[in-house]
Motif scaffolding. Sequence first.
Motif, PDB file in Angstrom:
ATOM      1  N   VAL A  50       0.846  -1.191   0.000  1.00 33.80           N
ATOM      2  CA  VAL A  50       0.000   0.000   0.000  1.00 33.80           C
ATOM      3  C   VAL A  50       0.883   1.243   0.000  1.00 33.80           C
ATOM      4  O   VAL A  50       1.767   1.385   0.840  1.00 33.80           O
ATOM      5  N   TYR A  51       0.631   2.123  -0.954  1.00 30.29           N
ATOM      6  CA  TYR A  51       1.373   3.377  -1.015  1.00 30.29           C
ATOM      7  C   TYR A  51       0.694   4.407  -0.122  1.00 30.29           C
ATOM      8  O   TYR A  51      -0.520   4.587  -0.153  1.00 30.29           O
ATOM      9  N   HIS A  52       1.503   5.080   0.693  1.00 27.21           N
ATOM     10  CA  HIS A  52       1.007   6.143   1.564  1.00 27.21           C
ATOM     11  C   HIS A  52       1.827   7.404   1.303  1.00 27.21           C
ATOM     12  O   HIS A  52       3.052   7.350   1.314  1.00 27.21           O
ATOM     13  N   PRO A  53       1.166   8.545   1.098  1.00 30.60           N
ATOM     14  CA  PRO A  53       1.933   9.777   0.926  1.00 30.60           C
ATOM     15  C   PRO A  53       2.613  10.221   2.225  1.00 30.60           C
ATOM     16  O   PRO A  53       3.581  10.965   2.196  1.00 30.60           O
ATOM     17  N   ASP A  54       2.105   9.762   3.356  1.00 34.35           N
ATOM     18  CA  ASP A  54       2.756  10.057   4.632  1.00 34.35           C
ATOM     19  C   ASP A  54       2.769   8.775   5.478  1.00 34.35           C
ATOM     20  O   ASP A  54       2.471   7.702   4.984  1.00 34.35           O
ATOM     21  N   ALA A  55       3.075   8.873   6.723  1.00 33.61           N
ATOM     22  CA  ALA A  55       3.277   7.705   7.580  1.00 33.61           C
ATOM     23  C   ALA A  55       1.976   6.941   7.824  1.00 33.61           C
ATOM     24  O   ALA A  55       0.887   7.509   7.833  1.00 33.61           O
ATOM     25  N   SER A  56       2.114   5.644   8.036  1.00 37.24           N
ATOM     26  CA  SER A  56       0.991   4.780   8.383  1.00 37.24           C
ATOM     27  C   SER A  56       1.174   4.296   9.820  1.00 37.24           C
ATOM     28  O   SER A  56       2.297   4.081  10.271  1.00 37.24           O
ATOM     29  N   PHE A  57       0.072   4.122  10.514  1.00 42.26           N
ATOM     30  CA  PHE A  57       0.135   3.646  11.885  1.00 42.26           C
ATOM     31  C   PHE A  57      -0.050   2.134  11.994  1.00 42.26           C
ATOM     32  O   PHE A  57      -0.258   1.614  13.070  1.00 42.26           O
ATOM     33  N   ALA A  58       0.040   1.432  10.889  1.00 39.78           N
ATOM     34  CA  ALA A  58      -0.161  -0.021  10.918  1.00 39.78           C
ATOM     35  C   ALA A  58       0.885  -0.720  11.777  1.00 39.78           C
ATOM     36  O   ALA A  58       0.596  -1.730  12.419  1.00 39.78           O
ATOM     37  N   GLY A  59       2.095  -0.204  11.828  1.00 41.03           N
ATOM     38  CA  GLY A  59       3.142  -0.837  12.618  1.00 41.03           C
ATOM     39  C   GLY A  59       3.026  -0.608  14.110  1.00 41.03           C
ATOM     40  O   GLY A  59       3.685  -1.286  14.907  1.00 41.03           O
TER      41      GLY A  59
END
Length: 122
Positions: A50-59
């Motif tokens: 999945v491309y995200h333009p900013d940070a993801s909180f999945a981790g």
Amino acid sequence: MPSTSTSTSGNTRRPLHRIMTAATDNWFSRGYLLVFAAALTWFGVDTLFVYHPDASFAGVWPMFLTLPTSLLLLIWSGLPGWALVIGLVPAALVNATLLGLFVRVMGPAGHRRPGPQLGRGH
């Protein structure tokens, strides 16, 4: 002449087997491990596909699910990200084991090992 040597592998495997049994022999521990595996899978898919333009909180969710054990991983300041993710698996197993032991202690009396009952005047 009978052999007098004893195998030590049986002695070392028994405690590990008992620990793993505590982590998987009840529905609470199994459910916890299932939720952790789902969060870790979500993190992997989100990171890889999945491309995200900013940070993801999945981790963050696998780390939250393994608290407080995962705090031990943060002691090492130079730990690379992949090592942190791999370290979450033993943290989840420790938490599942502690949860399983708690369930054994707090479970119904019919599931406890037989022994003296404290506080009962028979």
